[in-house]
Design a protein around this motif. Structure first.
Motif, PDB file in Angstrom:
ATOM      1  N   ILE A 133      14.914 -17.569   4.876  1.00  0.00           N
ATOM      2  CA  ILE A 133      13.469 -17.442   5.080  1.00  0.00           C
ATOM      3  C   ILE A 133      13.101 -15.991   5.369  1.00  0.00           C
ATOM      4  O   ILE A 133      12.121 -15.458   4.825  1.00  0.00           O
ATOM      5  N   ASN A 134      13.881 -15.321   6.189  1.00  0.00           N
ATOM      6  CA  ASN A 134      13.600 -13.922   6.506  1.00  0.00           C
ATOM      7  C   ASN A 134      13.727 -13.029   5.272  1.00  0.00           C
ATOM      8  O   ASN A 134      12.970 -12.065   5.113  1.00  0.00           O
ATOM      9  N   ARG A 135      14.689 -13.336   4.399  1.00  0.00           N
ATOM     10  CA  ARG A 135      14.832 -12.577   3.158  1.00  0.00           C
ATOM     11  C   ARG A 135      13.555 -12.661   2.330  1.00  0.00           C
ATOM     12  O   ARG A 135      13.056 -11.657   1.809  1.00  0.00           O
ATOM     13  N   PHE A 136      13.031 -13.879   2.184  1.00  0.00           N
ATOM     14  CA  PHE A 136      11.824 -14.059   1.382  1.00  0.00           C
ATOM     15  C   PHE A 136      10.610 -13.410   2.050  1.00  0.00           C
ATOM     16  O   PHE A 136       9.739 -12.872   1.364  1.00  0.00           O
ATOM     17  N   LYS A 137      10.550 -13.452   3.358  1.00  0.00           N
ATOM     18  CA  LYS A 137       9.445 -12.794   4.058  1.00  0.00           C
ATOM     19  C   LYS A 137       9.433 -11.296   3.780  1.00  0.00           C
ATOM     20  O   LYS A 137       8.375 -10.686   3.603  1.00  0.00           O
ATOM     21  N   LYS A 138      10.611 -10.696   3.741  1.00  0.00           N
ATOM     22  CA  LYS A 138      10.709  -9.257   3.485  1.00  0.00           C
ATOM     23  C   LYS A 138      10.288  -8.896   2.068  1.00  0.00           C
ATOM     24  O   LYS A 138       9.888  -7.758   1.796  1.00  0.00           O
ATOM     25  N   MET A 139      10.366  -9.851   1.151  1.00  0.00           N
ATOM     26  CA  MET A 139       9.966  -9.609  -0.239  1.00  0.00           C
ATOM     27  C   MET A 139       8.451  -9.636  -0.421  1.00  0.00           C
ATOM     28  O   MET A 139       7.931  -9.147  -1.421  1.00  0.00           O
ATOM     29  N   SER A 140       7.750 -10.200   0.544  1.00  0.00           N
ATOM     30  CA  SER A 140       6.296 -10.338   0.447  1.00  0.00           C
ATOM     31  C   SER A 140       5.588  -9.215   1.175  1.00  0.00           C
ATOM     32  O   SER A 140       5.907  -8.932   2.334  1.00  0.00           O
ATOM     33  N   PRO A 141       4.615  -8.552   0.546  1.00  0.00           N
ATOM     34  CA  PRO A 141       3.845  -7.536   1.267  1.00  0.00           C
ATOM     35  C   PRO A 141       3.065  -8.119   2.437  1.00  0.00           C
ATOM     36  O   PRO A 141       2.646  -7.388   3.334  1.00  0.00           O
ATOM     37  N   LEU A 142       2.879  -9.427   2.427  1.00  0.00           N
ATOM     38  CA  LEU A 142       2.190 -10.091   3.531  1.00  0.00           C
ATOM     39  C   LEU A 142       3.150 -10.456   4.659  1.00  0.00           C
ATOM     40  O   LEU A 142       2.709 -10.870   5.733  1.00  0.00           O
ATOM     41  N   GLY A 143       4.440 -10.341   4.387  1.00  0.00           N
ATOM     42  CA  GLY A 143       5.428 -10.719   5.383  1.00  0.00           C
ATOM     43  C   GLY A 143       5.468 -12.214   5.639  1.00  0.00           C
ATOM     44  O   GLY A 143       5.793 -12.655   6.742  1.00  0.00           O
ATOM     45  N   LEU A 144       5.148 -12.986   4.599  1.00  0.00           N
ATOM     46  CA  LEU A 144       5.054 -14.436   4.754  1.00  0.00           C
ATOM     47  C   LEU A 144       5.950 -15.152   3.758  1.00  0.00           C
ATOM     48  O   LEU A 144       6.281 -14.623   2.698  1.00  0.00           O
ATOM     49  N   VAL A 145       6.301 -16.370   4.107  1.00  0.00           N
ATOM     50  CA  VAL A 145       6.907 -17.294   3.163  1.00  0.00           C
ATOM     51  C   VAL A 145       5.915 -18.436   2.984  1.00  0.00           C
ATOM     52  O   VAL A 145       5.174 -18.783   3.909  1.00  0.00           O
ATOM     53  N   GLY A 146       5.870 -18.997   1.786  1.00  0.00           N
ATOM     54  CA  GLY A 146       4.885 -20.031   1.515  1.00  0.00           C
ATOM     55  C   GLY A 146       5.188 -21.327   2.252  1.00  0.00           C
ATOM     56  O   GLY A 146       6.338 -21.649   2.550  1.00  0.00           O
ATOM     57  N   MET A 147       4.124 -22.074   2.522  1.00  0.00           N
ATOM     58  CA  MET A 147       4.244 -23.395   3.123  1.00  0.00           C
ATOM     59  C   MET A 147       3.641 -24.419   2.167  1.00  0.00           C
ATOM     60  O   MET A 147       2.757 -24.084   1.359  1.00  0.00           O
ATOM     61  N   PRO A 148       4.088 -25.673   2.220  1.00  0.00           N
ATOM     62  CA  PRO A 148       3.494 -26.686   1.346  1.00  0.00           C
ATOM     63  C   PRO A 148       1.975 -26.775   1.446  1.00  0.00           C
ATOM     64  O   PRO A 148       1.305 -27.051   0.455  1.00  0.00           O
ATOM     65  N   ASP A 149       1.431 -26.510   2.629  1.00  0.00           N
ATOM     66  CA  ASP A 149      -0.030 -26.526   2.781  1.00  0.00           C
ATOM     67  C   ASP A 149      -0.701 -25.479   1.897  1.00  0.00           C
ATOM     68  O   ASP A 149      -1.830 -25.684   1.432  1.00  0.00           O
ATOM     69  N   ASP A 150      -0.025 -24.340   1.673  1.00  0.00           N
ATOM     70  CA  ASP A 150      -0.588 -23.305   0.802  1.00  0.00           C
ATOM     71  C   ASP A 150      -0.704 -23.826  -0.628  1.00  0.00           C
ATOM     72  O   ASP A 150      -1.718 -23.602  -1.303  1.00  0.00           O
ATOM     73  N   ILE A 151       0.332 -24.519  -1.091  1.00  0.00           N
ATOM     74  CA  ILE A 151       0.300 -25.092  -2.437  1.00  0.00           C
ATOM     75  C   ILE A 151      -0.767 -26.168  -2.520  1.00  0.00           C
ATOM     76  O   ILE A 151      -1.539 -26.236  -3.489  1.00  0.00           O
TER      77      ILE A 151
END
Length: 255
Positions: free
Chosen positions: A208-226
């Motif tokens: 999860i931290n790896r994916f957060k670092k890839m996002s300029p928002l510093g976030l990982v997606g959640m099912p609620d976002d989809i």
């Protein structure tokens, strides 16, 4: 299109993950929701039906394999017998395989393509036929993915690219029939059971931290976002959007 209180949606692959959250969100939006998954997730479907009914909406469980023509047709027919119509189809069901190309056997390739690409095609086909018959428009939504090649995900990537092209073709064919729209959502990393499955030796928090670092928002997606994006694509407010695969990935990839 009719008000949400009279609208009926089908959500496939709804037993868990994003599919479940999408189904619950559409119920919150005021739609009656028919939910689908395979037999192994039948208990989870039954629980989901109870959750949707607790929100004051009608719901029903439909066990079917989306890769089987007759089962998808039967599912749509059963929903029509139950509710009288179908206003929205969310073809969410999908699977992934994490093998390098040189180690991927043809049976696994076929399994991924059959569920993801053929399954989406069949959902589009039978929902589209029903919506054309009804003559009142409709919303068809498919599940694509981040639109870039991924190592060790060749079958999955190919199937999701196929959904993008299928969505464009279906939009052209169905659009003239009282404004049926066809779109897809293309998620990046989303915190579901599938996240990190290709790296079983790596702790989930590290992934999860790896994916957060890839996002300029510093976030990982959640099912609620989809679910929020699908909610919009199913709504009357999306009437001028069709044939699109909309990326939702926290800025990790730009179309």
């Amino acid at each position: 299109m009719s008000s949400n209180s009279n609208r009926v949606a089908i959500v496939t692959g709804a037993g868990k993950g994003s599919g479940k959250i999408i189904a619950l969100r559409l119920a919150d939006d005021g739609l009656d929701v028919a939910v689908n998954d395979v037999q192994s997730n039948a208990f989870a479907l039954a629980e989901l039906v109870g959750e949707i009914k607790a929100k004051g909406r009608s719901s029903s469980a439909h066990v079917a394999d989306v890769s089987v023509d007759g089962e998808v047709k039967g599912m749509v027919d059963e929903v029509v017998r139950t509710y009288g119509k179908v206003d929205a189809m969310v073809a969410n069901a999908g699977v992934a395989s994490y093998d390098p190309i040189v180690e991927l056997d043809v049976q696994e390739w076929d399994r991924i393509m059959n569920i993801n690409a053929r399954g989406t095609f069949l959902c589009y086909k039978y929902a589209g036929l029903q919506m054309m018959k009804q003559g009142t428009g409709g919303r068809i939504v498919g599940a694509s993915s981040v639109l870039e090649g991924k190592a060790c995900l060749s079958a999955y990537t190919a199937s999701k690219f196929a959904i993008r092209g299928l969505t464009q073709s279906a939009a052209l064919e169905f659009g003239p029939h009282n404004g049926i729209t066809v779109n897809a959502y293309g998620p990046g990393a989303v915190d579901t059971e599938m996240m990190g499955a290709e790296y079983p030796e790596v702790p989930r928090e590290e992934i999860i931290n790896r994916f957060k670092k890839m996002s300029p928002l510093g976030l990982v997606g959640m099912p609620d976002d989809i679910a929020s994006l699908v909610s919009f694509l199913v709504s009357k407010d999306s009437q001028f959007i069709t044939g699109q695969t909309i990326s939702i990935n926290g800025g990790t990839f730009f179309d």
